[in-house]
Motif scaffolding. Structure first.
Motif, PDB file in Angstrom:
ATOM      1  N   GLN A   1       0.813  -1.214   0.000  1.00  0.00           N
ATOM      2  CA  GLN A   1       0.000   0.000   0.000  1.00  0.00           C
ATOM      3  C   GLN A   1       0.845   1.261   0.000  1.00  0.00           C
ATOM      4  O   GLN A   1       0.575   2.212  -0.751  1.00  0.00           O
ATOM      5  CB  GLN A   1      -0.910   0.010   1.231  1.00  0.00           C
ATOM      6  CG  GLN A   1      -1.817   1.238   1.342  1.00  0.00           C
ATOM      7  CD  GLN A   1      -3.011   1.184   0.418  1.00  0.00           C
ATOM      8  OE1 GLN A   1      -3.718   0.191   0.369  1.00  0.00           O
ATOM      9  NE2 GLN A   1      -3.257   2.249  -0.330  1.00  0.00           N
ATOM     10  N   PHE A   2       1.875   1.315   0.831  1.00  0.00           N
ATOM     11  CA  PHE A   2       2.608   2.558   1.068  1.00  0.00           C
ATOM     12  C   PHE A   2       3.962   2.655   0.371  1.00  0.00           C
ATOM     13  O   PHE A   2       4.579   3.716   0.375  1.00  0.00           O
ATOM     14  CB  PHE A   2       2.807   2.767   2.579  1.00  0.00           C
ATOM     15  CG  PHE A   2       1.527   2.847   3.357  1.00  0.00           C
ATOM     16  CD1 PHE A   2       0.470   3.614   2.899  1.00  0.00           C
ATOM     17  CD2 PHE A   2       1.366   2.153   4.540  1.00  0.00           C
ATOM     18  CE1 PHE A   2      -0.720   3.706   3.607  1.00  0.00           C
ATOM     19  CE2 PHE A   2       0.184   2.230   5.263  1.00  0.00           C
ATOM     20  CZ  PHE A   2      -0.856   3.003   4.793  1.00  0.00           C
ATOM     21  N   VAL A   3       4.426   1.550  -0.216  1.00  0.00           N
ATOM     22  CA  VAL A   3       5.721   1.566  -0.895  1.00  0.00           C
ATOM     23  C   VAL A   3       5.577   1.284  -2.388  1.00  0.00           C
ATOM     24  O   VAL A   3       6.151   1.994  -3.220  1.00  0.00           O
ATOM     25  CB  VAL A   3       6.692   0.541  -0.260  1.00  0.00           C
ATOM     26  CG1 VAL A   3       8.015   0.497  -1.025  1.00  0.00           C
ATOM     27  CG2 VAL A   3       6.934   0.871   1.208  1.00  0.00           C
ATOM     28  N   ILE A   4       4.796   0.267  -2.734  1.00  0.00           N
ATOM     29  CA  ILE A   4       4.683  -0.175  -4.127  1.00  0.00           C
ATOM     30  C   ILE A   4       3.643   0.620  -4.900  1.00  0.00           C
ATOM     31  O   ILE A   4       3.891   1.065  -6.030  1.00  0.00           O
ATOM     32  CB  ILE A   4       4.346  -1.676  -4.185  1.00  0.00           C
ATOM     33  CG1 ILE A   4       5.401  -2.491  -3.423  1.00  0.00           C
ATOM     34  CG2 ILE A   4       4.228  -2.129  -5.634  1.00  0.00           C
ATOM     35  CD1 ILE A   4       6.796  -2.346  -3.979  1.00  0.00           C
ATOM     36  N   ARG A   5       2.463   0.826  -4.318  1.00  0.00           N
ATOM     37  CA  ARG A   5       1.363   1.475  -5.032  1.00  0.00           C
ATOM     38  C   ARG A   5       1.696   2.934  -5.337  1.00  0.00           C
ATOM     39  O   ARG A   5       2.002   3.712  -4.441  1.00  0.00           O
ATOM     40  CB  ARG A   5       0.075   1.381  -4.212  1.00  0.00           C
ATOM     41  CG  ARG A   5      -1.169   1.744  -4.996  1.00  0.00           C
ATOM     42  CD  ARG A   5      -2.429   1.490  -4.190  1.00  0.00           C
ATOM     43  NE  ARG A   5      -2.600   0.084  -3.829  1.00  0.00           N
ATOM     44  CZ  ARG A   5      -3.683  -0.397  -3.226  1.00  0.00           C
ATOM     45  NH1 ARG A   5      -4.678   0.426  -2.901  1.00  0.00           N
ATOM     46  NH2 ARG A   5      -3.762  -1.683  -2.932  1.00  0.00           N
ATOM     47  N   GLU A   6       1.615   3.325  -6.596  1.00  0.00           N
ATOM     48  CA  GLU A   6       2.080   4.642  -7.039  1.00  0.00           C
ATOM     49  C   GLU A   6       1.347   5.796  -6.368  1.00  0.00           C
ATOM     50  O   GLU A   6       1.949   6.797  -5.987  1.00  0.00           O
ATOM     51  CB  GLU A   6       1.952   4.765  -8.562  1.00  0.00           C
ATOM     52  CG  GLU A   6       2.890   3.847  -9.340  1.00  0.00           C
ATOM     53  CD  GLU A   6       2.806   4.086 -10.831  1.00  0.00           C
ATOM     54  OE1 GLU A   6       2.052   5.010 -11.243  1.00  0.00           O
ATOM     55  OE2 GLU A   6       3.478   3.369 -11.588  1.00  0.00           O
ATOM     56  N   LYS A   7       0.035   5.691  -6.222  1.00  0.00           N
ATOM     57  CA  LYS A   7      -0.744   6.805  -5.685  1.00  0.00           C
ATOM     58  C   LYS A   7      -0.533   7.011  -4.187  1.00  0.00           C
ATOM     59  O   LYS A   7      -0.875   8.069  -3.662  1.00  0.00           O
ATOM     60  CB  LYS A   7      -2.230   6.582  -5.973  1.00  0.00           C
ATOM     61  CG  LYS A   7      -2.576   6.638  -7.457  1.00  0.00           C
ATOM     62  CD  LYS A   7      -4.071   6.467  -7.667  1.00  0.00           C
ATOM     63  CE  LYS A   7      -4.432   6.553  -9.149  1.00  0.00           C
ATOM     64  NZ  LYS A   7      -5.895   6.383  -9.379  1.00  0.00           N
ATOM     65  N   THR A   8      -0.007   6.025  -3.511  1.00  0.00           N
ATOM     66  CA  THR A   8       0.180   6.140  -2.054  1.00  0.00           C
ATOM     67  C   THR A   8       1.590   5.741  -1.642  1.00  0.00           C
ATOM     68  O   THR A   8       1.784   5.062  -0.629  1.00  0.00           O
ATOM     69  CB  THR A   8      -0.848   5.282  -1.302  1.00  0.00           C
ATOM     70  OG1 THR A   8      -0.777   3.924  -1.775  1.00  0.00           O
ATOM     71  CG2 THR A   8      -2.259   5.816  -1.510  1.00  0.00           C
ATOM     72  N   GLN A   9       2.581   6.186  -2.400  1.00  0.00           N
ATOM     73  CA  GLN A   9       3.969   5.916  -2.035  1.00  0.00           C
ATOM     74  C   GLN A   9       4.419   6.939  -0.987  1.00  0.00           C
ATOM     75  O   GLN A   9       5.080   7.920  -1.296  1.00  0.00           O
ATOM     76  CB  GLN A   9       4.870   5.969  -3.269  1.00  0.00           C
ATOM     77  CG  GLN A   9       4.711   4.767  -4.187  1.00  0.00           C
ATOM     78  CD  GLN A   9       5.645   4.831  -5.392  1.00  0.00           C
ATOM     79  OE1 GLN A   9       6.064   5.898  -5.819  1.00  0.00           O
ATOM     80  NE2 GLN A   9       5.970   3.672  -5.941  1.00  0.00           N
ATOM     81  N   TYR A  10       4.074   6.645   0.269  1.00  0.00           N
ATOM     82  CA  TYR A  10       4.341   7.585   1.345  1.00  0.00           C
ATOM     83  C   TYR A  10       5.716   7.406   1.975  1.00  0.00           C
ATOM     84  O   TYR A  10       6.164   8.262   2.742  1.00  0.00           O
ATOM     85  CB  TYR A  10       3.282   7.439   2.442  1.00  0.00           C
ATOM     86  CG  TYR A  10       1.867   7.731   1.980  1.00  0.00           C
ATOM     87  CD1 TYR A  10       1.603   8.699   1.013  1.00  0.00           C
ATOM     88  CD2 TYR A  10       0.795   7.040   2.530  1.00  0.00           C
ATOM     89  CE1 TYR A  10       0.309   8.961   0.593  1.00  0.00           C
ATOM     90  CE2 TYR A  10      -0.514   7.306   2.128  1.00  0.00           C
ATOM     91  CZ  TYR A  10      -0.745   8.264   1.162  1.00  0.00           C
ATOM     92  OH  TYR A  10      -2.035   8.526   0.755  1.00  0.00           O
ATOM     93  N   MET A  11       6.385   6.294   1.689  1.00  0.00           N
ATOM     94  CA  MET A  11       7.697   6.035   2.280  1.00  0.00           C
ATOM     95  C   MET A  11       8.444   5.023   1.436  1.00  0.00           C
ATOM     96  O   MET A  11       7.857   4.361   0.564  1.00  0.00           O
ATOM     97  CB  MET A  11       7.549   5.522   3.723  1.00  0.00           C
ATOM     98  CG  MET A  11       6.873   4.178   3.855  1.00  0.00           C
ATOM     99  SD  MET A  11       6.281   3.840   5.526  1.00  0.00           S
ATOM    100  CE  MET A  11       4.742   4.803   5.524  1.00  0.00           C
ATOM    101  N   THR A  12       9.748   4.931   1.670  1.00  0.00           N
ATOM    102  CA  THR A  12      10.562   3.953   0.955  1.00  0.00           C
ATOM    103  C   THR A  12      10.472   2.594   1.646  1.00  0.00           C
ATOM    104  O   THR A  12      10.034   2.487   2.801  1.00  0.00           O
ATOM    105  CB  THR A  12      12.031   4.394   0.916  1.00  0.00           C
ATOM    106  OG1 THR A  12      12.562   4.388   2.263  1.00  0.00           O
ATOM    107  CG2 THR A  12      12.167   5.793   0.329  1.00  0.00           C
ATOM    108  N   GLY A  13      10.907   1.574   0.924  1.00  0.00           N
ATOM    109  CA  GLY A  13      10.922   0.248   1.515  1.00  0.00           C
ATOM    110  C   GLY A  13      11.824   0.181   2.731  1.00  0.00           C
ATOM    111  O   GLY A  13      11.512  -0.475   3.729  1.00  0.00           O
ATOM    112  N   GLU A  14      12.960   0.886   2.677  1.00  0.00           N
ATOM    113  CA  GLU A  14      13.891   0.908   3.802  1.00  0.00           C
ATOM    114  C   GLU A  14      13.232   1.517   5.041  1.00  0.00           C
ATOM    115  O   GLU A  14      13.395   1.008   6.163  1.00  0.00           O
ATOM    116  CB  GLU A  14      15.142   1.703   3.437  1.00  0.00           C
ATOM    117  CG  GLU A  14      16.167   1.775   4.563  1.00  0.00           C
ATOM    118  CD  GLU A  14      17.357   2.654   4.200  1.00  0.00           C
ATOM    119  OE1 GLU A  14      17.350   3.233   3.098  1.00  0.00           O
ATOM    120  OE2 GLU A  14      18.275   2.766   5.036  1.00  0.00           O
ATOM    121  N   GLU A  15      12.481   2.582   4.834  1.00  0.00           N
ATOM    122  CA  GLU A  15      11.814   3.239   5.965  1.00  0.00           C
ATOM    123  C   GLU A  15      10.749   2.341   6.585  1.00  0.00           C
ATOM    124  O   GLU A  15      10.626   2.269   7.814  1.00  0.00           O
ATOM    125  CB  GLU A  15      11.202   4.557   5.500  1.00  0.00           C
ATOM    126  CG  GLU A  15      12.230   5.626   5.174  1.00  0.00           C
ATOM    127  CD  GLU A  15      11.637   6.821   4.451  1.00  0.00           C
ATOM    128  OE1 GLU A  15      12.261   7.905   4.483  1.00  0.00           O
ATOM    129  OE2 GLU A  15      10.564   6.669   3.844  1.00  0.00           O
TER     130      GLU A  15
END
Length: 376
Positions: A222-236
């Motif tokens: 939801q928050f890393v992969i999905r373009e419209k809701t990229q709120y943080m990086t995978g590392e974060e």
């Protein structure tokens, strides 16, 4: 830990009662540990104590994880030694092994329960990433043990009126959250992200079966992969996933961290709001569902068919715990012939032994694992 604290130490309930609560909570979506703790409060003091217990249980972990979102944002991430947490995973496996053994001694005591436990363990391991495998296996196990109706005869009892309030509230909030989130997105409201986040977390809390291990990959998508809701990086995101393993309390408290990270660029006040949204939205479905269904479940337990079902459900729960322990262990280094692998195996072994034969507090065990992560 619940077995050790509430059964062996405090004597709040029996081992069988706790196992029944855990089995019941496994049937519901959401944070199983939080639901179990809430029900223990409910059994001891009714609705008021259950709410107090619920708040006390989730607040410390949510504050810690929310605070981490501020640290990660305002300080250099490279200065955070996330490797210090690497031995908390084998420690968690040790905790799960201990819990599995404790439940096994109570719930698996004949041929059919042993078969159910093995089948459940294999099925969960193979289909671990399929959320519906957990309730499906538990329901199936309850049906299987009803094929024999000689052990527990039916008794005539009066029916009890069902109160539907909590279930209606749950459904209303689910629909309203989705409506407001979509409206905010389409009309581009100024603070649309807060509405989107509430819907995201409430949906996670309503649909996730199997606990926090299933929640993390859903957040990643939801928050890393999905373009419209990229709120943080995978590392974060994975920094939070690692830290929550060292935090006492429910793994679902990671939602506080994710909420704070998602709102970090909108100011400190909005970031704090994101922390609150994450905590409230992720745990609210668990509370509403468990407090609605438990009175019904408690009444249904008076029927022989439910007692027979509990025999299978309890055995299947042991299988679920066993499969989870193996699945988690698979993702850490225990089979490679190197120093880390040997240390992981030692951590798993001694965590299980210490919990079984000593009274060493779990935080002390966690501290030792943190020191191991720092040294190695």
């Amino acid at each position: 830990m619940m077995m050790k604290t509430f059964v062996n130490k405090r004597k709040d309930l029996t081992a069988q009662e706790l196992t029944d609560l855990m089995s019941f909570c496994q049937l519901l979506p959401g944070a199983s540990s939080t639901q179990t703790i809430t029900l223990i409060g409910y059994k001891r003091g009714g609705f008021a104590l259950s709410v107090i217990t619920f708040i006390i249980w989730i607040t410390p972990a949510c504050l810690i994880m929310g605070g981490l979102s501020f640290l990660v944002h305002y300080f250099d991430r490279k200065a955070l030694h996330t490797d210090i947490f690497k031995f908390l995973q084998p420690m968690a496996v040790g905790f799960l092994v201990y819990a599995t053994w404790s439940a096994y001694k109570v719930s698996v005591n004949n041929t059919i329960t042993r078969v159910i436990m093995i089948v459940a363990a294999v099925a969960v391991y193979v289909f671990f990433k399929t959320p519906w495998v957990f309730p499906g296996i538990l329901i199936g196990a309850g049906i299987v043990t009803n094929f024999n109706n000689k052990r527990i005869p039916q008794k005539e009892i009066p029916r009890k009126k069902i109160k539907w309030t909590n279930l209606w509230v749950f459904a209303f909030v689910f629909i309203l959250a989705g409506f407001l989130s979509e409206t905010a997105r389409k009309q581009n409201w100024e603070h649309k992200r807060s509405f989107n986040l509430f819907e995201n977390f409430y949906r996670f809390g309503s649909l996730v079966f199997g606990g926090g291990q299933v929640l993390v990959p859903m957040m990643y998508e939801q928050f890393v992969i999905r373009e419209k809701t990229q709120y943080m990086t995978g590392e974060e995101l994975l920094t939070g996933a690692g830290f929550v393993q060292a935090t006492p309390g429910p793994v679902f408290s990671m939602a506080s961290y994710a909420g704070g990270m998602a709102m970090r660029n909108e100011g400190k006040g909005m970031q704090a709001l994101g922390v609150v949204i994450g905590a409230v939205a992720i745990f609210l479905p668990s509370a509403l569902l468990v407090l609605f269904f438990y009175p019904v479940w408690h009444n249904m337990k008076k029927y022989a068919v439910v007692y027979r079902s509990l025999e299978g459900i309890n055995a299947a729960t042991v299988g679920l715990m066993l499969a989870s322990a193996v699945y988690v262990a698979r993702d850490i280094s225990i089979l490679e012939l190197n120093t880390i692998s040997y240390v992981n195996l030692i951590v798993i072994f001694f965590t299980t032994v210490l919990l079984t034969v000593t009274r060493i507090p779990p935080p002390i065990i966690a501290l030792v694992c943190l020191l191991l992560g720092w040294v190695f």
